[in-house]
Scaffold this motif. Structure first.
Motif, PDB file in Angstrom:
ATOM      1  N   LEU A 269      17.322  22.818  68.243  1.00 52.71           N
ATOM      2  CA  LEU A 269      18.691  23.314  68.099  1.00 52.71           C
ATOM      3  C   LEU A 269      18.975  24.468  69.064  1.00 52.71           C
ATOM      4  N   HIS A 270      20.198  24.452  69.633  1.00 49.13           N
ATOM      5  CA  HIS A 270      20.659  25.515  70.519  1.00 49.13           C
ATOM      6  C   HIS A 270      22.080  25.884  70.093  1.00 49.13           C
ATOM      7  N   GLU A 271      22.281  27.112  69.589  1.00 45.72           N
ATOM      8  CA  GLU A 271      23.636  27.548  69.227  1.00 45.72           C
ATOM      9  C   GLU A 271      24.344  28.054  70.475  1.00 45.72           C
ATOM     10  N   ARG A 272      25.429  27.392  70.846  1.00 45.62           N
ATOM     11  CA  ARG A 272      26.198  27.768  72.038  1.00 45.62           C
ATOM     12  C   ARG A 272      27.671  27.438  71.796  1.00 45.62           C
ATOM     13  N   VAL A 273      28.564  28.228  72.412  1.00 48.87           N
ATOM     14  CA  VAL A 273      29.972  27.865  72.403  1.00 48.87           C
ATOM     15  C   VAL A 273      30.141  26.605  73.248  1.00 48.87           C
ATOM     16  N   THR A 274      31.308  25.975  73.137  1.00 53.41           N
ATOM     17  CA  THR A 274      31.525  24.697  73.815  1.00 53.41           C
ATOM     18  C   THR A 274      31.244  24.777  75.314  1.00 53.41           C
ATOM     19  N   ALA A 275      31.749  25.833  75.972  1.00 54.34           N
ATOM     20  CA  ALA A 275      31.525  25.952  77.415  1.00 54.34           C
ATOM     21  C   ALA A 275      30.037  26.021  77.738  1.00 54.34           C
ATOM     22  N   GLY A 276      29.275  26.711  76.903  1.00 54.58           N
ATOM     23  CA  GLY A 276      27.837  26.794  77.107  1.00 54.58           C
ATOM     24  C   GLY A 276      27.147  25.463  76.883  1.00 54.58           C
ATOM     25  N   GLN A 277      27.659  24.672  75.948  1.00 48.88           N
ATOM     26  CA  GLN A 277      27.096  23.348  75.719  1.00 48.88           C
ATOM     27  C   GLN A 277      27.360  22.428  76.907  1.00 48.88           C
ATOM     28  N   VAL A 278      28.573  22.468  77.411  1.00 48.48           N
ATOM     29  CA  VAL A 278      28.905  21.638  78.580  1.00 48.48           C
ATOM     30  C   VAL A 278      27.991  22.001  79.748  1.00 48.48           C
ATOM     31  N   ASP A 279      27.821  23.295  79.970  1.00 50.94           N
ATOM     32  CA  ASP A 279      26.948  23.738  81.054  1.00 50.94           C
ATOM     33  C   ASP A 279      25.510  23.271  80.814  1.00 50.94           C
ATOM     34  N   GLY A 280      25.047  23.352  79.568  1.00 49.57           N
ATOM     35  CA  GLY A 280      23.694  22.910  79.245  1.00 49.57           C
ATOM     36  C   GLY A 280      23.495  21.421  79.453  1.00 49.57           C
ATOM     37  N   LEU A 281      24.502  20.626  79.142  1.00 50.03           N
ATOM     38  CA  LEU A 281      24.416  19.178  79.370  1.00 50.03           C
ATOM     39  C   LEU A 281      24.351  18.859  80.862  1.00 50.03           C
ATOM     40  N   LEU A 282      25.170  19.529  81.626  1.00 49.43           N
ATOM     41  CA  LEU A 282      25.207  19.262  83.065  1.00 49.43           C
ATOM     42  C   LEU A 282      23.925  19.727  83.754  1.00 49.43           C
ATOM     43  N   ARG A 283      23.286  20.771  83.216  1.00 51.72           N
ATOM     44  CA  ARG A 283      22.037  21.283  83.800  1.00 51.72           C
ATOM     45  C   ARG A 283      20.808  20.547  83.281  1.00 51.72           C
ATOM     46  N   GLY A 284      20.998  19.652  82.317  1.00 53.19           N
ATOM     47  CA  GLY A 284      19.864  18.951  81.744  1.00 53.19           C
ATOM     48  C   GLY A 284      19.112  19.749  80.696  1.00 53.19           C
ATOM     49  N   GLU A 285      19.715  20.836  80.188  1.00 58.54           N
ATOM     50  CA  GLU A 285      19.071  21.667  79.174  1.00 58.54           C
ATOM     51  C   GLU A 285      19.333  21.133  77.763  1.00 58.54           C
ATOM     52  N   LEU A 286      20.387  20.350  77.589  1.00 57.18           N
ATOM     53  CA  LEU A 286      20.745  19.755  76.308  1.00 57.18           C
ATOM     54  C   LEU A 286      20.890  18.247  76.470  1.00 57.18           C
ATOM     55  N   ASP A 287      20.690  17.536  75.349  1.00 55.54           N
ATOM     56  CA  ASP A 287      20.926  16.093  75.333  1.00 55.54           C
ATOM     57  C   ASP A 287      22.239  15.746  74.640  1.00 55.54           C
ATOM     58  N   LEU A 288      22.637  16.577  73.683  1.00 48.55           N
ATOM     59  CA  LEU A 288      23.788  16.267  72.839  1.00 48.55           C
ATOM     60  C   LEU A 288      24.423  17.570  72.393  1.00 48.55           C
ATOM     61  N   GLY A 289      25.755  17.553  72.222  1.00 45.95           N
ATOM     62  CA  GLY A 289      26.456  18.737  71.751  1.00 45.95           C
ATOM     63  C   GLY A 289      27.436  18.395  70.645  1.00 45.95           C
ATOM     64  N   LEU A 290      27.668  19.343  69.749  1.00 49.09           N
ATOM     65  CA  LEU A 290      28.745  19.277  68.758  1.00 49.09           C
ATOM     66  C   LEU A 290      29.763  20.314  69.201  1.00 49.09           C
ATOM     67  N   ALA A 291      30.856  19.857  69.790  1.00 53.99           N
ATOM     68  CA  ALA A 291      31.735  20.781  70.501  1.00 53.99           C
ATOM     69  C   ALA A 291      33.193  20.347  70.369  1.00 53.99           C
ATOM     70  N   ARG A 292      34.057  21.179  70.943  1.00 51.75           N
ATOM     71  CA  ARG A 292      35.504  20.939  70.887  1.00 51.75           C
ATOM     72  C   ARG A 292      36.014  20.489  72.255  1.00 51.75           C
ATOM     73  N   PRO A 293      37.049  19.645  72.285  1.00 53.91           N
ATOM     74  CA  PRO A 293      37.613  19.240  73.573  1.00 53.91           C
ATOM     75  C   PRO A 293      38.361  20.412  74.219  1.00 53.91           C
ATOM     76  N   PRO A 294      38.772  20.246  75.512  1.00 50.93           N
ATOM     77  CA  PRO A 294      38.625  19.047  76.357  1.00 50.93           C
ATOM     78  C   PRO A 294      37.294  19.049  77.102  1.00 50.93           C
ATOM     79  N   PHE A 295      36.930  17.868  77.654  1.00 55.67           N
ATOM     80  CA  PHE A 295      35.694  17.721  78.400  1.00 55.67           C
ATOM     81  C   PHE A 295      35.969  17.034  79.722  1.00 55.67           C
ATOM     82  N   ASP A 296      35.045  17.190  80.644  1.00 52.00           N
ATOM     83  CA  ASP A 296      35.127  16.519  81.937  1.00 52.00           C
ATOM     84  C   ASP A 296      34.694  15.068  81.757  1.00 52.00           C
ATOM     85  N   ILE A 297      35.645  14.158  81.681  1.00 53.40           N
ATOM     86  CA  ILE A 297      35.323  12.764  81.389  1.00 53.40           C
ATOM     87  C   ILE A 297      34.647  12.065  82.557  1.00 53.40           C
TER      88      ILE A 297
END
Length: 305
Positions: A125-153
């Motif tokens: 588990l990683h507690e992060r705000v949505t922007a931090g989750q998006v950054d983590g996904l793009l950097r390969g630090e996260l696999d999945l996020g529970l977050a709020r829109p909008p997102f880069d589709i």
């Protein structure tokens, strides 16, 4: 160099204490079996078996090595199965990002479901705000996020997994809490409002702005997190809009009031009553983690209906 053939040969002889029976068990002849044992003893540098024409006896070193040899063979046997389970997504690791309020609404139920149905998947588990989750996904630090829109589709996939009403958090005893009806935008005219950072908390910033478009509140603070907004409300610094799940934060001194849209109905998340607050799961379109697909299968899909 130690080889698996040598280890298997040694275990067979050590268990049978007879080269002929061990050779039959391994479906080989005795000469190559003897060579495996000799090479193994040269590599290790000790005598593992005392043997003559009448008997085979394990040395003390041989008895100790037998325990380790069995463990090595067991590990080899299970390693292949584990690799296959990881490749199929039945085992492995998923790094999950979440926000504090998403944890209240969904995280506990998700972790219980994963524990019951995919017990071999470890969730980090990683507690992060949505922007931090998006950054983590793009950097390969996260696999999945529970977050709020909008997102880069273009780089992320997402799916709605939870919807809830937007409501107002006001201090206990505040005049808004005494109205006894859902609150309209005009009710906030001239009041101090705790709003959200337009970059770090863009989603709730936009929900607040849209609801209060025709009102003239005083924006006192812009915060990053729902919890911070609710704590400021409890401290008497203003009122705030928040998802209904914020009620479960357990902050004292707060009253939560329904909101109205258009015709005056509470925002209950149903069609025709305005835009509800949405929680999405998000993941990288380029993810190669097999466990991610299995986890996604267990999540509710509100968009499918």
């Amino acid at each position: 160099m130690l080889t698996l053939d040598q280890i298997r040969a040694f275990v067979a002889v050590a268990e049978e204490l007879h080269f002929g029976r061990a050779a039959d068990r391994l479906r080989m002849t005795q000469p190559p079996l003897s060579r495996h044992i000799q090479k193994l003893e040269r590599v290790i540098g000790v005598t593992l078996l005392e043997r003559d024409n009448r008997r085979v006896v394990l040395t003390d070193a041989g008895r100790g090595f037998l325990e380790d040899a069995r463990r090595m063979l067991s590990l080899v046997d299970t390693a292949g199965d584990r690799a296959r389970r990881i490749a199929s997504g039945a085992a492995g690791t998923v790094r999950l990002g979440f926000t504090a309020v998403s944890a209240i609404s969904m995280l506990g139920a998700l972790l219980r479901r994963l524990s019951e149905q995919l017990p071999e998947i470890d969730v980090i588990l990683h507690e992060r705000v949505t922007a931090g989750q998006v950054d983590g996904l793009l950097r390969g630090e996260l696999d999945l996020g529970l977050a709020r829109p909008p997102f880069d589709i273009d780089t992320l996939d997402s799916r709605v997994v939870f919807r809830e009403p937007l409501c107002a958090a006001v201090p206990l005893g505040h005049p808004l809490a005494e109205l006894g009806r859902p609150l309209a935008p005009d009710d906030f005219d001239g009041l101090p409002v705790i709003s959200y950072n337009p970059v770090q908390s863009r989603y709730f910033h936009e929900l607040t702005v849209r609801f209060l478009t025709n009102a003239h509140p005083r924006i006192e603070q812009q915060v990053h997190q729902i919890l911070t907004a609710v704590l400021l409300v409890a401290a008497g610094r203003g009122v705030a809009l928040a998802p209904a799940s914020a009620r479960s934060l357990g902050v004292d001194g707060i009253a939560f009031c329904d909101l109205v849209r258009g015709g005056g109905d509470p925002l209950d998340g149903e069609a025709g009553n305005g835009e509800p607050v949405e929680l999405h799961v998000i993941w990288s379109r380029d993810s190669t983690n097999p466990a991610l697909a299995r986890v996604l299968e267990l999540l509710p899909d509100l968009e499918a209906g």
